[in-house]
Scaffold this motif. Structure first.
Motif, PDB file in Angstrom:
ATOM      1  N   LEU A 121      56.132  32.664  65.450  1.00  0.00           N
ATOM      2  CA  LEU A 121      55.325  32.360  64.267  1.00  0.00           C
ATOM      3  C   LEU A 121      53.879  32.791  64.495  1.00  0.00           C
ATOM      4  O   LEU A 121      53.282  33.495  63.668  1.00  0.00           O
ATOM      5  N   ILE A 122      53.320  32.395  65.647  1.00  0.00           N
ATOM      6  CA  ILE A 122      51.931  32.739  65.948  1.00  0.00           C
ATOM      7  C   ILE A 122      51.759  34.254  65.995  1.00  0.00           C
ATOM      8  O   ILE A 122      50.837  34.820  65.407  1.00  0.00           O
ATOM      9  N   LEU A 123      52.702  34.918  66.673  1.00  0.00           N
ATOM     10  CA  LEU A 123      52.598  36.364  66.839  1.00  0.00           C
ATOM     11  C   LEU A 123      52.691  37.083  65.495  1.00  0.00           C
ATOM     12  O   LEU A 123      51.913  37.999  65.207  1.00  0.00           O
ATOM     13  N   SER A 124      53.627  36.644  64.638  1.00  0.00           N
ATOM     14  CA  SER A 124      53.787  37.304  63.335  1.00  0.00           C
ATOM     15  C   SER A 124      52.544  37.127  62.480  1.00  0.00           C
ATOM     16  O   SER A 124      52.083  38.076  61.831  1.00  0.00           O
ATOM     17  N   LEU A 125      51.991  35.909  62.480  1.00  0.00           N
ATOM     18  CA  LEU A 125      50.770  35.678  61.700  1.00  0.00           C
ATOM     19  C   LEU A 125      49.641  36.555  62.231  1.00  0.00           C
ATOM     20  O   LEU A 125      48.910  37.186  61.465  1.00  0.00           O
ATOM     21  N   VAL A 170      44.661  28.507  64.575  1.00  0.00           N
ATOM     22  CA  VAL A 170      43.528  28.952  65.388  1.00  0.00           C
ATOM     23  C   VAL A 170      43.974  30.032  66.369  1.00  0.00           C
ATOM     24  O   VAL A 170      43.316  31.069  66.519  1.00  0.00           O
ATOM     25  N   VAL A 171      45.121  29.828  67.024  1.00  0.00           N
ATOM     26  CA  VAL A 171      45.566  30.813  68.012  1.00  0.00           C
ATOM     27  C   VAL A 171      45.891  32.144  67.338  1.00  0.00           C
ATOM     28  O   VAL A 171      45.500  33.206  67.828  1.00  0.00           O
ATOM     29  N   SER A 172      46.568  32.097  66.178  1.00  0.00           N
ATOM     30  CA  SER A 172      46.958  33.370  65.568  1.00  0.00           C
ATOM     31  C   SER A 172      45.736  34.124  65.050  1.00  0.00           C
ATOM     32  O   SER A 172      45.621  35.341  65.250  1.00  0.00           O
ATOM     33  N   VAL A 173      44.813  33.406  64.419  1.00  0.00           N
ATOM     34  CA  VAL A 173      43.609  34.089  63.936  1.00  0.00           C
ATOM     35  C   VAL A 173      42.756  34.565  65.119  1.00  0.00           C
ATOM     36  O   VAL A 173      42.198  35.664  65.099  1.00  0.00           O
ATOM     37  N   PHE A 175      47.404  39.545  60.343  1.00  0.00           N
ATOM     38  CA  PHE A 175      45.961  39.468  60.111  1.00  0.00           C
ATOM     39  C   PHE A 175      45.207  40.661  60.698  1.00  0.00           C
ATOM     40  O   PHE A 175      44.078  40.930  60.301  1.00  0.00           O
ATOM     41  N   VAL A 176      45.796  41.360  61.675  1.00  0.00           N
ATOM     42  CA  VAL A 176      45.054  42.416  62.372  1.00  0.00           C
ATOM     43  C   VAL A 176      44.507  43.499  61.435  1.00  0.00           C
ATOM     44  O   VAL A 176      43.316  43.806  61.494  1.00  0.00           O
TER      45      VAL A 176
END
Lengths: 306, 326
Positions: A156-160, A86-89, A164-165
């Motif tokens: 991990l969150i940042l890379s995902l 959820v945070v990464s998206v 997605f950007v």
């Protein structure tokens, strides 16, 4: 005489959702229920059982090879997996929304063209490989980025999110352009409605359905990717449980008799991904009947989910 | 056509350049990536660290390093492993055929059933058959390959160990085709599940759209049988969707092989990528990533060109869609 529906039992929502939507919602509810039950269960790291106890009254999901309770671990793992996704998206959408709208709105502006080009070009690297490389290169050490210490989970969150950007930007941009080219926009401009007002009051709300579908699809990809990256040892470091870590532990120890070890956490993972995908499908069907066109080339839908 | 080909080829070259430069930049700008490969005593000592960097040529301007890198790539030199000094190209050359075989097997197993299921579903839209296929395909794309792989590894592998890829003792296809196929069967089946789902879903939605079109209406009005409508008109009109399918399938297989090869210990590119990262052998890891990215772009190019040859409309369509990323 008209047949009256029984009072207090309004079932119209069943028709709105359809069987696919109900099944999807039920699966997500099951995922959340396991998460809640696992959180209430207690410490996922406590060594308080006999190793490799099959599921039973004392340990509903059984125990792992160290005697840790698998319900607690699966529940905490589900929370971590959902949080990371959820945070990464969310981060990716927060960046992509303004970027996509602005490049769609000012599409003849040179800066917008450059951004659009960059977005198209970044997509040439297969996203999963790019994330593996990003995480592989930055593994092992915690870094200071803008004064914040980035842990493995943060990376991990940042890379995902980074991966997605471009995709999300493209979706938002083509939806914006499709919306702006519809006749009512010309009409409102002729009536003298200011562009800022037009953008905020008319265009933005109309983007929502298309964006929601893609956000759902991105979420299911993110849950998949989090598990896979954790499996490869590039995600949340053990002993912290994530659904991917649990499957990896079960896989590396090759315990043929402990059928529950990989099966149950995996079923929870599948319930989450399938549920989100079903809701996305329902939403896509809803939209395709409406005016807002689904942007061309959008279906990177099932992308790395295999 | 010639002009379209030139534009498309230029787009390919451009994307390769961008992809490779992106990988190069990641390697050289991410914090920590250049010291992580050193022994802790060396990394902690600034002088020793500088010496090690100098020895590897990492203290030169980034532009010089980049030009060197490009010159090396053009000669087919992918760098040297920093664990044993062997050429990275050799490691990639041993691993790539294994991955290609695995990918081809998975695609073969998943493609035809997926196509068939998609066609059947599209012809029975909103009837029970369609619902079943839709749900099956959705579950197929939703089940993570690494989980399925672990389940099979634990359950099947325990009972019939002969079906597992033998760690370290992987048999070359040229030596014993039967043994290779057998040992790659389980990973291929796992990857085929996702492929099946993607193909069935894309085929279904593309075909539904086409079947609702004027061409099909006209063909029916002219008295074509349903079979003729399907094979002569509908499937042909749905061909452009093949580009999307192939893009998705290849991207899915690339991600899938990285994971599944690691579960089954198949010595392919995906395992090379991950295991070199865990050994901090960045040159080899980057070589594996480079080859994978180029293969991905190349496959997309091949499909694009093949479709343009078959279907002139695709050229217009693809030109509009900006060539580089179809």
């Amino acid at each position: 005489m008209k047949a009256r529906r029984p009072q207090g039992l309004d079932l119209s929502w069943v028709r709105t959702l359809g069987w696919a939507g109900i099944l999807g919602a039920a699966l997500i509810a099951a995922f959340l229920a396991v998460a809640a039950a696992g959180l209430l269960r207690g410490d996922p790291l406590a060594l308080d059982g006999t190793p490799l106890t099959p599921p039973g009254p004392s340990h509903p999901f059984g125990t792992d090879s160290l005697g840790r309770d698998l319900l607690a671990r699966t529940g905490h793992g589900a929370v971590t997996s959902a949080m990371v996704s959820v945070v990464s998206v969310g981060l990716a959408t927060a960046v992509a929304l303004p970027l996509g709208i602005l490049t769609g709105w000012f599409r003849r502006h040179p800066v917008a063209s450059v951004v659009t080009w960059a977005v198209e070009l970044v997509q040439v690297v297969p996203p999963f490989i790019a994330v593996v490389v990003l995480l592989g290169l930055s593994a092992d050490t915690d870094h200071q980025v803008l004064g914040v210490r980035l842990t493995a989970t943060g990376r991990l969150i940042l890379s995902l999110a980074v991966a997605f950007v471009p995709f999300m930007t493209r979706v938002v941009r083509s939806a914006t352009m499709a919306e702006l080219s519809s006749e009512y926009v010309d009409g409102l401009i002729l009536l003298g409605v200011r562009r800022r007002e037009l953008l905020g009051r008319e265009v933005l709300p109309n983007l929502a359905p298309a964006v929601v579908v893609q956000v759902l699809l991105a979420l299911s990809v993110a849950v998949f990717a989090e598990g896979g990256l954790s499996y490869l040892g590039l995600g949340v470091p053990p002993p912290a449980p994530t659904l991917g870590n649990l499957i990896a532990e079960a896989g590396t120890q090759l315990l043929g008799d402990a059928w529950w070890y990989a099966l149950i956490p995996g079923l929870v993972l599948v319930a989450g991904i399938t549920g989100v995908n079903l809701l996305a499908d329902v939403a896509t069907d809803r939209i395709s009947g409406q005016r807002t066109p689904v942007p061309e080339n959008s279906p990177a839908t099932d992308e790395p989910a295999s | 056509m010639t002009r379209w080909l030139i534009v498309r080829a230029a787009a390919f070259v451009l994307s390769v350049v961008v992809g490779l430069s992106g990988l190069f930049l990641m390697l050289h700008t991410l914090p920590g990536s250049d010291t992580a490969g050193l022994a802790p005593t060396v990394a902690a000592n600034p002088e020793a660290r500088a010496a090690a960097r100098r020895a590897q040529g990492l203290d030169r301007p980034l532009v010089d390093q980049y030009l060197d890198h490009v010159r090396g790539l053009l000669r087919g030199d992918l760098g040297v492993s920093n664990s044993d000094g062997s050429p990275a190209a050799d490691a990639v050359a041993t691993a790539a055929p294994v991955s290609i075989q695995l990918g081809v097997m998975a695609a073969t197993l998943g493609l035809l059933p997926g196509l068939a299921a998609g066609v059947v579903a599209a012809r029975h839209v909103h009837r029970p058959g369609d619902g079943t296929i839709r749900l099956t395909a959705l579950v197929a794309v939703s089940v993570p390959s690494y989980w399925l792989a672990v389940l099979l590894l634990v359950q099947v592998g325990n009972r019939w160990p002969g079906l597992l890829p033998q760690p370290g003792g992987f048999v070359e296809f040229s030596e014993d085709p039967g043994a290779t196929v057998q040992s790659l069967m389980l990973p291929a089946v796992v990857l085929a599940v996702g492929t099946f789902g993607v193909v069935a879903r894309t085929t279904r939605s593309a075909l539904i759209e086409v079947l609702a079109g004027d061409d099909v209406l006209f063909a029916r009005a002219m008295g074509m049988t349903e079979r003729q409508v399907l094979t002569r008109v509908a499937l042909r009109n749905a061909a452009p969707a093949a580009v999307t399918v192939v893009g998705l399938v290849v991207a899915g297989l690339l991600a899938g092989t990285v994971l599944v090869e690691n579960v089954f210990q198949v010595p392919g590119l995906g395992q090379l990528l991950v295991s070199s990262f865990s050994r901090h052998d960045y040159p080899v890891a980057m070589a594996a990533a480079t080859v994978t990215a180029v293969a991905y772009l190349g496959l997309n190019l091949v499909v694009d060109v093949a479709l343009a040859l078959v279907d002139p409309r695709h050229r217009v369509h693809a030109a509009r869609a900006n060539g580089g990323s179809t």
